[in-house]
Design a protein around this motif. Sequence first.
Motif, PDB file in Angstrom:
ATOM      1  N   ALA A 178      -3.005   0.904  -3.729  1.00 46.78           N
ATOM      2  CA  ALA A 178      -2.962  -0.508  -3.891  1.00 46.78           C
ATOM      3  C   ALA A 178      -2.170  -0.932  -4.943  1.00 46.78           C
ATOM      4  CB  ALA A 178      -4.375  -1.179  -3.608  1.00 46.78           C
ATOM      5  N   THR A 187      -4.724   6.336  -0.423  1.00 46.58           N
ATOM      6  CA  THR A 187      -3.982   5.065  -0.374  1.00 46.58           C
ATOM      7  C   THR A 187      -4.128   4.435  -1.782  1.00 46.58           C
ATOM      8  OG1 THR A 187      -4.912   4.850   1.961  1.00 46.58           O
ATOM      9  CG2 THR A 187      -4.072   2.795   0.757  1.00 46.58           C
ATOM     10  N   ARG A 203       1.042  -1.245   0.064  1.00 48.38           N
ATOM     11  CA  ARG A 203      -0.111   0.038   0.015  1.00 48.38           C
ATOM     12  C   ARG A 203       0.873   1.179  -0.109  1.00 48.38           C
ATOM     13  NH1 ARG A 203      -3.786  -0.343   5.027  1.00 48.38           N
ATOM     14  NH2 ARG A 203      -1.889  -1.390   5.883  1.00 48.38           N
TER      15      ARG A 203
END
Length: 606
Positions: free
Chosen positions: A271, A269, A256
């Motif tokens: 991924a 955030t 992350r």
Amino acid sequence: MSRARKPAALFAITAALLLSQTTPPLRPGPLTDGSNLLPIGWRIKPAGIQVAVGAFPTSSALTADGRFLLILNSGSPASVSVIRTNSNTAASTLPLPGAWQGIALSADNRNVYVSGGPRNSLFELTLSTEGALALSKEMPTAATPPAATDLIGDIAIPPSGRLIYAADLFHDQILVFNPQSGRVIDRFKSGRRPYQILFHPDGKSYFVSCWADASVYQYETDSGKELARVRVAAHATGMVLSDRRLPDDPSAPALRLFVAAANTNNVYTIAIDRNKLMSQVDVLNLGFAPGQPSGMTPSAVALSKDQTHLFIAASNVNVIAVADISEARSRLAGFIPTGAFPTSVRTLNDSRLAVTNGHNESISLIPAVTEAALDTWTSQALELVGFDPGESIPFTSPLENVVYVIHQGARGPNFAKLSRQFAAVDNFYLNAPGEEGIQWSLSGVPSDFAQRLRGKPFAATDPANVAPAGTLLTNARLAGLTTGEFGPATPDTLPPTLPRYTQIRLSGADADRTLGQLIETLSKSPLWSKTAVFVAGETPPLLVISPYSRRTLASNGMFYNQSSVLRTMELILKLRPMSLFDASARPLTDLFSKTAESTPFSADNP
């Protein structure tokens, strides 16, 4: 932690700050409660131990054994400070002829690499076992002398440790240095205004956050080929990677990437799966209250040792925001008060936090964060905040038009005469010097780009020099108001209908005569009864000129600043605040009476 704010606006924080009319005016500086009042009108009282370093500390590096913390001081003069982490004392300081933003250690901790900033170079330093620094060599990026558009910023060393990657800010590229030869061996294209470089753990690719593109890019390490990009939000800046797998979630990403967006109140955030595909999966709002204006300025991030918490330097509000990232959705857990304008945050080997305070020339060494300590720090941080979302400012006035004069020229007989005839505020302070201060007065809060580049040359029209909510001029236009912009020359005659908002810059030897003529023309026109003129320069007094401005001011014990002027203009124009700072500023409403004095002004024209 409850995110509801207590009624704690700066000008009614505690009874200790409620001054009678007989007490001396309050000024920026130390207060009796141990806090420090800043020119922007907010207070600081940093947690932890404070250690003095150099001018404008912006970034840090930690030796692998955790013994030494190296601080890059990007101000004038530039330097690198070495702090002993066991005793919180300075081991050494090395002045440098120029440096900005980038600092990294070699794998063996023997060499320190520092960006040369406007020198368009890298410095190689040696670090002794006792923490002493020495300049080994300077590595220029080119044979020619640096130009005004040259500025080397962040640097990063790939896991292999053989090369150094550096952000060439104004040329939108990543430079690859060979430290053995001291030469640039590759130049790779990047997004606009590359801010931070961060390598993937496998070393085969690297990420770059770009100030002007609101995006994060991924590039192949050897070729610089773009592999992916993700758009986040304005002014993508600080980044950190977490390889902690989320528990009980087989679909959780391998990595992350947490990205601060400094022109917002948010951290994003991203991924990154095993195939290195990138996707945005979460947004964390750091605001003190839901729906608050911009101004938190998240600019740097760090992970706790167990990677369950994220620490975010919220630069303009002088706090470290703490987020719980132990699950897929991040949760704001609290705040830690810091010094003025925290620029970086780092977790030490013993879990303490090291925060560089850009405007205090210090670092804060903060004990390891526990739930009980965070509750206490959060209460303290919120008491220091000048923003109260429940506070309203009543102001009724027949005024409709605003003229804002940015006075950068010589003051003469007209300025003096206006100071006697209208309201002149001596207890007036700039939020910041020079063009940065003007951004405070026109935009509510400057761009973090302008604040980070304090003292470095850049174009006002640079694509990264965009304030979070625009300017008063652009906001007035969006609201459908008529506007005008002049300077340094002003029109000889006024139009039949004055724009609702007019912005004028005066400079040079003729500024005083032009100001006098402007006010004389206005005061003799039908527009006068609905117009307020604010004249602000680099030094007091601030002039507030209108038929309703008080000649004799009541002593209320408080000072005004550039945010006060902006908030007053917004109230007259019926515009919403653009940032936390004009929203929380004390307006100049006490300077206006209910009755008009229509005597016109007669200019002196030598």
